[in-house]
Scaffold this active site. Structure first.
Site, PDB file in Angstrom:
ATOM      1  CG  ASP A  68      -0.425   0.060   2.665  1.00  0.00           C
ATOM      2  OD1 ASP A  68      -0.642  -0.929   3.604  1.00  0.00           O
ATOM      3  OD2 ASP A  68       0.654   0.121   2.249  1.00  0.00           O
TER       4      ASP A  68
ATOM      5  CG  HIS B 181       4.419  -9.174  -0.511  1.00  0.00           C
ATOM      6  ND1 HIS B 181       3.606  -9.716   0.716  1.00  0.00           N
ATOM      7  CD2 HIS B 181       6.042 -10.544  -1.176  1.00  0.00           C
ATOM      8  CE1 HIS B 181       4.537 -11.159   0.888  1.00  0.00           C
ATOM      9  NE2 HIS B 181       5.745 -11.145   0.467  1.00  0.00           N
TER      10      HIS B 181
HETATM   11  C1  BV8 Z   1       7.427 -18.415  -2.521  1.00  0.00           C
HETATM   12  C2  BV8 Z   1       1.319  -9.339  -2.365  1.00  0.00           C
HETATM   13  C3  BV8 Z   1       9.102 -19.800  -4.148  1.00  0.00           C
HETATM   14  C4  BV8 Z   1       0.283  -8.884  -3.674  1.00  0.00           C
HETATM   15  C5  BV8 Z   1       0.437 -11.514  -1.112  1.00  0.00           C
HETATM   16  C6  BV8 Z   1       3.604 -25.066   1.421  1.00  0.00           C
HETATM   17  C7  BV8 Z   1       4.273 -23.896   2.670  1.00  0.00           C
HETATM   18  C8  BV8 Z   1       4.982 -23.487   2.610  1.00  0.00           C
HETATM   19  C9  BV8 Z   1       5.210 -22.050   1.781  1.00  0.00           C
HETATM   20  C10 BV8 Z   1       4.270 -22.728   0.757  1.00  0.00           C
HETATM   21  C11 BV8 Z   1       2.955 -23.693   0.815  1.00  0.00           C
HETATM   22  N1  BV8 Z   1       3.162 -23.752  -0.620  1.00  0.00           N
HETATM   23  C12 BV8 Z   1       3.165 -22.614  -1.072  1.00  0.00           C
HETATM   24  C13 BV8 Z   1       3.694 -22.242  -0.270  1.00  0.00           C
HETATM   25  C14 BV8 Z   1       4.170 -20.332  -0.791  1.00  0.00           C
HETATM   26  C15 BV8 Z   1       3.531 -19.079  -0.544  1.00  0.00           C
HETATM   27  C16 BV8 Z   1       3.184 -19.402   1.229  1.00  0.00           C
HETATM   28  O1  BV8 Z   1       3.328 -18.694   1.828  1.00  0.00           O
HETATM   29  N2  BV8 Z   1       2.306 -19.521   0.994  1.00  0.00           N
HETATM   30  C17 BV8 Z   1       0.892 -20.167   2.159  1.00  0.00           C
HETATM   31  C18 BV8 Z   1      -0.435 -19.496   1.910  1.00  0.00           C
HETATM   32  C19 BV8 Z   1       1.182 -21.409   2.464  1.00  0.00           C
HETATM   33  N3  BV8 Z   1       4.450 -18.283  -0.992  1.00  0.00           N
HETATM   34  C20 BV8 Z   1       5.153 -17.541  -2.078  1.00  0.00           C
HETATM   35  O2  BV8 Z   1       3.794 -18.137  -2.979  1.00  0.00           O
HETATM   36  C21 BV8 Z   1       5.283 -16.599  -2.154  1.00  0.00           C
HETATM   37  N4  BV8 Z   1       6.662 -17.056  -3.005  1.00  0.00           N
HETATM   38  O3  BV8 Z   1       7.620 -18.651  -1.937  1.00  0.00           O
HETATM   39  O4  BV8 Z   1       7.866 -18.600  -4.162  1.00  0.00           O
HETATM   40  C22 BV8 Z   1       7.324 -20.302  -3.789  1.00  0.00           C
HETATM   41  C23 BV8 Z   1       6.914 -20.689  -4.816  1.00  0.00           C
HETATM   42  C24 BV8 Z   1       6.164 -22.457  -5.120  1.00  0.00           C
HETATM   43  C25 BV8 Z   1       5.631 -22.603  -3.986  1.00  0.00           C
HETATM   44  C26 BV8 Z   1       6.334 -22.932  -3.243  1.00  0.00           C
HETATM   45  C27 BV8 Z   1       8.106 -21.778  -3.148  1.00  0.00           C
HETATM   46  C28 BV8 Z   1       4.998 -14.784  -3.080  1.00  0.00           C
HETATM   47  C29 BV8 Z   1       4.152 -14.708  -1.545  1.00  0.00           C
HETATM   48  C30 BV8 Z   1       3.582 -13.556  -1.776  1.00  0.00           C
HETATM   49  C31 BV8 Z   1       2.069 -13.611  -1.828  1.00  0.00           C
HETATM   50  N5  BV8 Z   1       1.794 -11.751  -1.939  1.00  0.00           N
HETATM   51  N6  BV8 Z   1       0.751 -10.314  -1.207  1.00  0.00           N
HETATM   52  C32 BV8 Z   1      -0.944  -8.917  -2.693  1.00  0.00           C
HETATM   53  O5  BV8 Z   1      -1.385  -7.852  -1.579  1.00  0.00           O
HETATM   54  O6  BV8 Z   1      -2.459  -8.821  -3.425  1.00  0.00           O
HETATM   55  S1  BV8 Z   1       0.272 -12.440   0.064  1.00  0.00           S
HETATM   56  C33 BV8 Z   1      -0.301 -11.245   1.569  1.00  0.00           C
HETATM   57  O7  BV8 Z   1       0.306 -11.941   3.058  1.00  0.00           O
HETATM   58  C34 BV8 Z   1       0.069 -10.365   1.496  1.00  0.00           C
HETATM   59  O8  BV8 Z   1       1.449  -9.839   0.961  1.00  0.00           O
HETATM   60  C35 BV8 Z   1       0.000  -9.956   2.572  1.00  0.00           C
HETATM   61  O9  BV8 Z   1       1.023  -8.809   3.317  1.00  0.00           O
HETATM   62  C36 BV8 Z   1       0.694 -11.243   3.414  1.00  0.00           C
HETATM   63  C37 BV8 Z   1       0.767 -11.520   4.346  1.00  0.00           C
HETATM   64  O10 BV8 Z   1      -0.070 -11.317   5.230  1.00  0.00           O
HETATM   65  P1  BV8 Z   1      -0.693 -10.868   6.776  1.00  0.00           P
HETATM   66  O11 BV8 Z   1       0.264  -8.938   5.835  1.00  0.00           O
HETATM   67  O12 BV8 Z   1       0.383 -11.585   7.915  1.00  0.00           O
HETATM   68  O13 BV8 Z   1      -1.707 -10.081   7.129  1.00  0.00           O
HETATM   69  P2  BV8 Z   1      -3.084 -11.369   7.386  1.00  0.00           P
HETATM   70  O14 BV8 Z   1      -4.870 -10.177   7.397  1.00  0.00           O
HETATM   71  O15 BV8 Z   1      -2.739 -12.251   7.347  1.00  0.00           O
HETATM   72  O16 BV8 Z   1      -2.618 -11.217   9.257  1.00  0.00           O
HETATM   73  C38 BV8 Z   1      -2.852  -9.744   9.513  1.00  0.00           C
HETATM   74  C39 BV8 Z   1      -2.250  -8.977  10.948  1.00  0.00           C
HETATM   75  O17 BV8 Z   1      -2.398  -8.713  11.651  1.00  0.00           O
HETATM   76  C40 BV8 Z   1      -3.395 -10.278  11.885  1.00  0.00           C
HETATM   77  O18 BV8 Z   1      -2.283 -10.984  12.775  1.00  0.00           O
HETATM   78  C41 BV8 Z   1      -3.561  -9.518  13.323  1.00  0.00           C
HETATM   79  O19 BV8 Z   1      -4.631 -10.207  14.134  1.00  0.00           O
HETATM   80  C42 BV8 Z   1      -2.952  -8.419  12.801  1.00  0.00           C
HETATM   81  N7  BV8 Z   1      -3.739  -6.926  12.679  1.00  0.00           N
HETATM   82  C43 BV8 Z   1      -4.942  -6.465  12.434  1.00  0.00           C
HETATM   83  N8  BV8 Z   1      -4.807  -5.348  13.393  1.00  0.00           N
HETATM   84  C44 BV8 Z   1      -4.021  -4.636  13.851  1.00  0.00           C
HETATM   85  C45 BV8 Z   1      -3.171  -5.930  13.887  1.00  0.00           C
HETATM   86  N9  BV8 Z   1      -2.128  -5.669  14.174  1.00  0.00           N
HETATM   87  C46 BV8 Z   1      -1.676  -4.859  14.873  1.00  0.00           C
HETATM   88  N10 BV8 Z   1      -2.050  -4.049  14.857  1.00  0.00           N
HETATM   89  C47 BV8 Z   1      -3.439  -3.984  14.865  1.00  0.00           C
HETATM   90  N11 BV8 Z   1      -4.553  -3.040  14.906  1.00  0.00           N
END
Ligand code: BV8
Ligand code: ZN
Length: 244
Positions: A103, A118
């Site tokens: 953002d 990202h």
């Molecule tokens: C890669 C960009 C090599 C675009 C995003 C199995 C096991 C492990 C890994 C994998 C797997 N299968 C696939 C993978 C890899 C995969 C992955 O990790 N998948 C996950 C879901 C299991 N990763 C990838 O593919 C990455 N590339 O690894 O390449 C590879 C390739 C293929 C296979 C294996 C390896 C690329 C990942 C990037 C994806 N792009 N976004 C867009 O934004 O549209 S991800 C997306 O999630 C966002 O970027 C975001 O930033 C990111 C993480 O989420 P969070 O930021 O943590 O947000 P979330 O909502 O989850 O949590 C918010 C938190 O804030 C909460 O905890 C909440 O309690 C807290 N909160 C809320 N309010 C507040 C607060 N805290 C404090 N104050 C507040 N007020």
């Protein structure tokens, strides 16, 4: 007592500090998170939208989702959490943010040392020639898929699931994580790799890990200190301690 004596002394003595940020830090600016209630993923699943195959299959749907987010992001501002991190950049000798957020709110708050691991939702790129396009208008209703001069379709220039993070950004991040004495992990659920594995790198190099989150996460177990609450409340208090 809100902060441990250990953290208070580290706030005074640390030279290299890193903050890993996730969607939670932008939540108080009005940007929905991904996985929380009211989150972006409530209506859609990541697999349906934030990946290349989804884009090829249904570019209109994917562009509708990104245009909705771009419009929302263009109307919000940094919050006290972002501004506290801006002050930290001027208070610590070396302070960097590694953000998963696309953002641009850290730059808007004034931070210069930001790794947008990202990408940035306001930037786009051609899927044929990789040309970066900065001027793709936000279409409230997607009537046509933006096209590059070369004829290729233009996509948001963010890292999708299944796509590699740029090698340079990864190397820069690893170096920062190895050198830091204090690591903040702010507003991330710790679900997405490789960023979810970053805190371990700092921990292995004896950094003190502090999680700031409104709830426990999958990576809370590795933290030295957990500040359970809003980033916009805790971060300004931490800045006050550094200053006094
Ligand atoms: C890669 C960009 C090599 C675009 C995003 C199995 C096991 C492990 C890994 C994998 C797997 N299968 C696939 C993978 C890899 C995969 C992955 O990790 N998948 C996950 C879901 C299991 N990763 C990838 O593919 C990455 N590339 O690894 O390449 C590879 C390739 C293929 C296979 C294996 C390896 C690329 C990942 C990037 C994806 N792009 N976004 C867009 O934004 O549209 S991800 C997306 O999630 C966002 O970027 C975001 O930033 C990111 C993480 O989420 P969070 O930021 O943590 O947000 P979330 O909502 O989850 O949590 C918010 C938190 O804030 C909460 O905890 C909440 O309690 C807290 N909160 C809320 N309010 C507040 C607060 N805290 C404090 N104050 C507040 N007020
Ligand atoms: Zn092109």
């Amino acid at each position: 007592m809100e902060f441990s004596d250990k953290l208070k002394s580290l706030l005074k003595s640390s030279k290299n500090v890193v903050a890993i940020c996730g969607a939670g830090i932008s939540q108080e600016s009005g940007v929905p998170t991904f996985r929380g209630k009211g989150g972006l993923w409530e209506k859609y699943r990541p697999e349906e939208l934030a990946n290349f195959d989804a884009f090829i299959k249904n570019p209109v749907l994917v562009w509708e989702w990104y245009n909705y987010r771009k419009k929302l992001i263009s109307e919000v501002n940094p919050n006290p959490g972002h501004y506290a991190l801006y002050e930290m950049e001027n208070l610590f000798e070396k302070f960097f943010i590694i953000t998963q957020n696309v953002d641009g709110l850290h730059h808007k708050a004034g931070n210069k040392n930001v790794i947008e691991i990202h990408g940035n939702i306001m930037h786009s790129k051609c899927i044929e020639c990789d040309k970066i396009h900065y001027d793709v208008p936000i279409q409230e209703k997607v009537v046509s898929i933006p096209k590059c001069e070369c004829g290729g379709m233009i996509r948001p220039n963010v890292v999708w699931f299944g796509e590699l993070i740029s090698e340079n950004l990864l190397m820069d991040s690893y170096k920062l994580l190895k050198d830091c004495q204090l690591l903040f992990v702010i507003g991330t659920s710790g679900n997405v790799y490789p960023v979810a594995s970053f805190p371990i790198i700092a921990k292995e190099n004896d950094a003190y890990l502090v999680e700031i989150n409104t709830e426990k996460t999958t990576i809370s177990y590795m933290m030295d200190e957990i500040l359970e609450g809003q980033a916009g409340v805790f971060l300004p208090k931490i800045v006050e301690i550094i200053k006094n």
